[in-house]
Design a protein around this motif. Structure first.
Motif, PDB file in Angstrom:
ATOM      1  N   GLU A  23      17.023  23.782   2.645  1.00 25.30           N
ATOM      2  CA  GLU A  23      15.842  24.501   2.169  1.00 25.30           C
ATOM      3  C   GLU A  23      14.894  23.563   1.429  1.00 25.30           C
ATOM      4  N   ALA A  24      15.460  22.618   0.669  1.00 26.33           N
ATOM      5  CA  ALA A  24      14.613  21.652  -0.036  1.00 26.33           C
ATOM      6  C   ALA A  24      13.825  20.801   0.952  1.00 26.33           C
ATOM      7  N   ARG A  25      14.505  20.305   1.992  1.00 29.27           N
ATOM      8  CA  ARG A  25      13.804  19.502   3.009  1.00 29.27           C
ATOM      9  C   ARG A  25      12.759  20.338   3.732  1.00 29.27           C
ATOM     10  N   ASN A  26      13.126  21.572   4.051  1.00 24.74           N
ATOM     11  CA  ASN A  26      12.174  22.444   4.729  1.00 24.74           C
ATOM     12  C   ASN A  26      10.964  22.754   3.857  1.00 24.74           C
ATOM     13  N   GLY A  27      11.204  22.937   2.561  1.00 23.74           N
ATOM     14  CA  GLY A  27      10.088  23.209   1.659  1.00 23.74           C
ATOM     15  C   GLY A  27       9.075  22.084   1.644  1.00 23.74           C
ATOM     16  N   VAL A  28       9.572  20.845   1.633  1.00 27.04           N
ATOM     17  CA  VAL A  28       8.675  19.683   1.678  1.00 27.04           C
ATOM     18  C   VAL A  28       7.895  19.662   2.984  1.00 27.04           C
ATOM     19  N   ARG A  29       8.578  19.943   4.095  1.00 24.90           N
ATOM     20  CA  ARG A  29       7.887  19.941   5.390  1.00 24.90           C
ATOM     21  C   ARG A  29       6.831  21.043   5.455  1.00 24.90           C
ATOM     22  N   HIS A  30       7.166  22.210   4.907  1.00 24.98           N
ATOM     23  CA  HIS A  30       6.180  23.286   4.843  1.00 24.98           C
ATOM     24  C   HIS A  30       4.944  22.844   4.063  1.00 24.98           C
ATOM     25  N   HIS A  91      13.902  29.225  18.603  1.00 28.56           N
ATOM     26  CA  HIS A  91      13.366  28.512  17.440  1.00 28.56           C
ATOM     27  C   HIS A  91      11.847  28.718  17.420  1.00 28.56           C
ATOM     28  N   ARG A  92      11.384  29.508  16.473  1.00 34.40           N
ATOM     29  CA  ARG A  92       9.987  29.935  16.483  1.00 34.40           C
ATOM     30  C   ARG A  92       9.023  28.887  15.937  1.00 34.40           C
ATOM     31  N   LYS A  93       9.588  27.829  15.389  1.00 35.59           N
ATOM     32  CA  LYS A  93       8.724  26.752  14.913  1.00 35.59           C
ATOM     33  C   LYS A  93       7.891  26.170  16.047  1.00 35.59           C
ATOM     34  N   TRP A  94       8.396  26.271  17.292  1.00 34.83           N
ATOM     35  CA  TRP A  94       7.666  25.668  18.403  1.00 34.83           C
ATOM     36  C   TRP A  94       6.363  26.397  18.683  1.00 34.83           C
ATOM     37  N   ALA A  95       6.278  27.672  18.348  1.00 38.63           N
ATOM     38  CA  ALA A  95       5.006  28.390  18.494  1.00 38.63           C
ATOM     39  C   ALA A  95       3.976  27.802  17.538  1.00 38.63           C
ATOM     40  N   TRP A  96       4.420  27.533  16.289  1.00 41.67           N
ATOM     41  CA  TRP A  96       3.513  26.948  15.298  1.00 41.67           C
ATOM     42  C   TRP A  96       3.117  25.525  15.712  1.00 41.67           C
ATOM     43  N   VAL A  97       4.065  24.769  16.215  1.00 43.94           N
ATOM     44  CA  VAL A  97       3.792  23.392  16.645  1.00 43.94           C
ATOM     45  C   VAL A  97       2.745  23.381  17.754  1.00 43.94           C
ATOM     46  N   ALA A 204       0.377  17.334  11.713  1.00 43.02           N
ATOM     47  CA  ALA A 204       1.120  18.472  11.180  1.00 43.02           C
ATOM     48  C   ALA A 204       2.073  19.046  12.222  1.00 43.02           C
ATOM     49  N   ALA A 205       1.635  19.078  13.481  1.00 37.65           N
ATOM     50  CA  ALA A 205       2.497  19.576  14.557  1.00 37.65           C
ATOM     51  C   ALA A 205       3.748  18.708  14.692  1.00 37.65           C
ATOM     52  N   LEU A 206       3.563  17.401  14.640  1.00 32.37           N
ATOM     53  CA  LEU A 206       4.704  16.490  14.756  1.00 32.37           C
ATOM     54  C   LEU A 206       5.671  16.665  13.586  1.00 32.37           C
ATOM     55  N   LEU A 207       5.135  16.819  12.374  1.00 30.82           N
ATOM     56  CA  LEU A 207       5.984  16.981  11.198  1.00 30.82           C
ATOM     57  C   LEU A 207       6.733  18.307  11.230  1.00 30.82           C
ATOM     58  N   PHE A 208       6.036  19.372  11.597  1.00 36.09           N
ATOM     59  CA  PHE A 208       6.651  20.702  11.596  1.00 36.09           C
ATOM     60  C   PHE A 208       7.731  20.817  12.665  1.00 36.09           C
ATOM     61  N   SER A 209       7.648  19.984  13.698  1.00 36.83           N
ATOM     62  CA  SER A 209       8.664  20.015  14.748  1.00 36.83           C
ATOM     63  C   SER A 209      10.037  19.597  14.216  1.00 36.83           C
ATOM     64  N   ARG A 210      10.060  18.964  13.051  1.00 40.63           N
ATOM     65  CA  ARG A 210      11.314  18.522  12.440  1.00 40.63           C
ATOM     66  C   ARG A 210      11.894  19.556  11.471  1.00 40.63           C
ATOM     67  N   LEU A 211      11.261  20.724  11.375  1.00 38.42           N
ATOM     68  CA  LEU A 211      11.763  21.794  10.509  1.00 38.42           C
ATOM     69  C   LEU A 211      13.153  22.229  10.966  1.00 38.42           C
ATOM     70  N   GLU A 212      14.063  22.411  10.025  1.00 40.01           N
ATOM     71  CA  GLU A 212      15.435  22.823  10.328  1.00 40.01           C
ATOM     72  C   GLU A 212      15.506  24.343  10.284  1.00 40.01           C
ATOM     73  N   GLU A 213      15.311  24.958  11.431  1.00 37.72           N
ATOM     74  CA  GLU A 213      15.246  26.408  11.534  1.00 37.72           C
ATOM     75  C   GLU A 213      16.499  26.952  12.210  1.00 37.72           C
ATOM     76  N   LYS A 214      17.101  27.953  11.603  1.00 29.76           N
ATOM     77  CA  LYS A 214      18.282  28.587  12.188  1.00 29.76           C
ATOM     78  C   LYS A 214      17.878  29.335  13.453  1.00 29.76           C
ATOM     79  N   ALA A 215      18.699  29.232  14.502  1.00 33.46           N
ATOM     80  CA  ALA A 215      18.398  29.893  15.774  1.00 33.46           C
ATOM     81  C   ALA A 215      18.338  31.402  15.591  1.00 33.46           C
ATOM     82  N   SER A 216      17.378  32.038  16.277  1.00 33.08           N
ATOM     83  CA  SER A 216      17.224  33.485  16.234  1.00 33.08           C
ATOM     84  C   SER A 216      17.961  34.136  17.388  1.00 33.08           C
ATOM     85  N   ASP A 217      18.166  35.433  17.284  1.00 35.11           N
ATOM     86  CA  ASP A 217      18.823  36.194  18.339  1.00 35.11           C
ATOM     87  C   ASP A 217      17.967  36.186  19.591  1.00 35.11           C
TER      88      ASP A 217
END
Length: 415
Positions: A23-30, A91-97, A204-217
């Motif tokens: 969460e700390a790493r993700n917060g920085v990336r956010h 992984h919904r981060k790819w929509a944002w990327v 920003a797209a390149l950085l956000f692609s490294r977000l550690e997101e838990k897989a969704s259903d």
């Protein structure tokens, strides 16, 4: 080695050391990604920068007038269609990327247009590029609240977005200062700024692609559920409140009109300066207050917007509006209210939405707001036929009603 205290904490909260570190790493990336995109937004602001650029290229006034509606409606209305696609993603981060990358490509297209085209052709091409940018932004908007909810705990979400707003506003302050100073006197420096915005979106797209997101259903139904609009009275009230408070985004150009004697470029710089300064001093504070009670922030922001819109009208009536500092100072406080609305509406929607339905709630809300924004913008345009004072009076009334209705929203319980 895990200590007894750590073990007890993990048993109570379910948060392992790995989860907390992630969460700390993700917060920085956010924060970094949002800061980059917010700077880009400031450098290419359609209400100000793109409108000025279109005028400098000789685009017809009718086309210049289409820029803001294209940007605002284009960023909101497609979300109802995109929500199902986003919720089907593991992984919904790819929509944002993809959305951030698309905005960067559109900004690069605007650079090319500015360097190669003029007059009506430039106006049409700018509108087309802005439409691509707006739809790309819609992908970021409809996915972000869900991603934020999955990767950052509830009591820290406002702080994450607030820090990003404050950090990004520094760059916009510098840009505004250069505009006011008179050092930027032709189109090229503004084109360079838009090129920088393009690079920031891609970065920003390149950085956000490294977000550690838990897989969704992956098996959820991806159709949009309209049930919240039918059965959730609080959701309907939230949409109404947010719709009324869209005037905080529509009103700033009318403040600049009251300045009368300023040149177009000086007016652009003054508005950017007021907006960036307000964001810098208030984004983090509004974010923290929103974590405590987003509905109270909506109330306070609506009341504040109403007061300062009325003060701008009073300044015009008594003849103070032509003073160098009066309108920019009033505008600064008005933009503080705008920042409050932006922070509180996002936090409240994330907090009130049920877990995996956040994208659907966001899409329904933003689509409804897109329609209300067009209606409110049309109302402002009609009132503007009488003059900017009439528009500001109408906006002051709508802000007051929106703020008062915010008190009818339920307080969302914290986890």
């Amino acid at each position: 080695m895990t200590t007894p205290i750590q073990s007890a904490y993990e048993e109570i909260t379910g948060a392992t050391e790995d989860v907390r570190a992630r969460e700390a790493r993700n917060g920085v990336r956010h924060m970094l990604s949002l800061s980059m995109t917010k700077v880009a937004d400031g450098l290419i602001d359609p209400k100000l920068v793109l409108s000025w650029l279109a005028g400098a290229l000789g685009a017809p006034a009718a086309l210049i007038g289409l820029l803001v509606p294209i940007r605002e409606a284009g960023a909101l209305l497609p979300q109802i269609v995109m929500a199902g696609w986003v919720e089907s993603m593991t992984h919904r981060k790819w929509a944002w990327v993809m959305g951030s990358f698309g905005q960067g490509v559109a900004a690069l297209a605007i650079v090319g247009i500015a360097l190669t085209m003029t007059e009506a052709a430039a106006g049409v091409a700018l509108c087309a590029a802005l439409a691509v940018l707006a739809v790309s932004r819609a992908a970021c908007s409809v996915s972000y609240k869900d991603i934020l909810g999955k990767t950052v705990q509830k009591t820290r979400r406002g702080a994450v977005t607030g820090v990003a707003g404050s950090v990004a506003s520094i760059a916009v302050l510098v840009f505004a200062g250069l505009l006011i100073s008179g050092l930027l006197r032709d189109v090229l420096p503004v084109v360079v700024a838009i090129g920088l915005a393009a690079l920031l979106w891609v970065g920003a797209a390149l950085l956000f692609s490294r977000l550690e997101e838990k897989a969704s259903d992956e098996t959820r139904d991806t159709t949009i559920d309209f049930t919240p609009l039918k059965e959730d009275a609080q959701f309907r009230m939230f949409i109404l409140v947010r719709g009324l408070l869209t005037v905080t985004a529509l009103a700033p150009p009318y403040f600049v009109m009251l300045g009368g004697g300023q040149s177009a470029l000086q007016g652009l710089g003054a508005l950017l300066l007021a907006s960036a300064a307000a964001a810098f001093v208030s984004s983090y504070i509004w974010g923290r207050f929103s974590d405590r009670s987003a509905r109270k922030v909506l109330f306070a922001s609506g009341l504040m917007a109403s007061i300062f819109a009325a003060l701008a009208v009073a300044a015009e009536v008594v003849g103070w509006a032509k003073s160098v500092w009066v309108i920019p100072l009033i505008l600064f406080f008005f933009m503080l209210s705008y920042q409050g609305v932006r922070s509180a509406r996002s936090v409240y929607l994330v907090d009130m939405s049920p877990g995996d339905a956040r994208s659907s709630y966001a899409a329904l809300a933003n689509t409804a707001i897109g329609v209300l924004l067009l209606l409110t913008g049309a109302l402002g345009g009609v009132l503007a036929l009488v003059g900017p004072v009439a528009s500001l009076i109408g906006f002051a009334a709508l802000s007051l009603v929106g703020g008062l209705l915010a008190l009818r929203l339920n307080e969302v319980e914290q986890d």
